[in-house]
Design a protein around this motif. Sequence first.
Motif, PDB file in Angstrom:
ATOM      1  N   PHE A 108       8.960   3.772  -4.964  1.00 41.85           N
ATOM      2  CA  PHE A 108       7.726   4.089  -4.252  1.00 41.85           C
ATOM      3  C   PHE A 108       7.570   3.132  -3.085  1.00 41.85           C
ATOM      4  CE2 PHE A 108       6.291   1.014  -7.437  1.00 41.85           C
ATOM      5  CZ  PHE A 108       5.491   0.145  -6.692  1.00 41.85           C
ATOM      6  N   ASP A 109       6.863   3.570  -2.069  1.00 37.00           N
ATOM      7  CA  ASP A 109       6.581   2.773  -0.882  1.00 37.00           C
ATOM      8  C   ASP A 109       5.351   3.412  -0.243  1.00 37.00           C
ATOM      9  OD1 ASP A 109       6.542   1.188   1.374  1.00 37.00           O
ATOM     10  OD2 ASP A 109       8.450   1.920   2.176  1.00 37.00           O
ATOM     11  N   PHE A 110       4.258   2.674  -0.178  1.00 34.55           N
ATOM     12  CA  PHE A 110       3.052   3.258   0.389  1.00 34.55           C
ATOM     13  C   PHE A 110       2.204   2.195   1.080  1.00 34.55           C
ATOM     14  CE2 PHE A 110       1.930   2.113  -3.960  1.00 34.55           C
ATOM     15  CZ  PHE A 110       0.742   1.421  -3.792  1.00 34.55           C
ATOM     16  N   SER A 111       1.324   2.682   1.933  1.00 37.96           N
ATOM     17  CA  SER A 111       0.319   1.859   2.604  1.00 37.96           C
ATOM     18  C   SER A 111      -1.035   2.483   2.310  1.00 37.96           C
ATOM     19  CB  SER A 111       0.534   1.837   4.113  1.00 37.96           C
ATOM     20  OG  SER A 111       1.748   1.214   4.425  1.00 37.96           O
ATOM     21  N   LEU A 112      -2.008   1.643   1.971  1.00 38.13           N
ATOM     22  CA  LEU A 112      -3.357   2.099   1.680  1.00 38.13           C
ATOM     23  C   LEU A 112      -4.364   1.319   2.492  1.00 38.13           C
ATOM     24  CD1 LEU A 112      -3.377   1.976  -2.249  1.00 38.13           C
ATOM     25  CD2 LEU A 112      -3.101   4.015  -0.846  1.00 38.13           C
ATOM     26  N   GLU A 113      -5.461   1.964   2.806  1.00 40.65           N
ATOM     27  CA  GLU A 113      -6.629   1.258   3.309  1.00 40.65           C
ATOM     28  C   GLU A 113      -7.665   1.346   2.212  1.00 40.65           C
ATOM     29  OE1 GLU A 113      -8.355   1.159   7.473  1.00 40.65           O
ATOM     30  OE2 GLU A 113      -9.633   2.637   6.448  1.00 40.65           O
TER      31      GLU A 113
END
Length: 121
Positions: A108-113
């Motif tokens: 997995f690889d993600f960016s969140l605000e």
Amino acid sequence: MMMAIAPAVQAAAPLPRLPKGLEAGEWELRERGTDGAVRRICVAHLNQLLQSRHAGNSCKSFTVSETQRRLVVTYECGAAGNGRTDLRIETARLVQIQSQGIARGAPFDFSLEGRWVGACH
């Protein structure tokens, strides 16, 4: 005289509290990317933001870097996987989260605000 020897029990380390100034409560996490999926969680402990793909797992974490506004950790959750998360605190109610690793045998690889939206319901 016989003495029963109980196996040593290792106490679990307490979960880290939220960094000073970061609000506990309900947070909206918006994934950056094509679908912009949004979910809400009630956050009381930092691990909920740092280990979101491994929620409910017992993980060991290591702090790679820590400043007043940024925290980078790696963590290992046994067979459940592992990860590395970079948490940047913009304000007490706004964070940026970048995380990558392996969960359930898949990368997995993600960016969140993350935005604080109020008290937990």
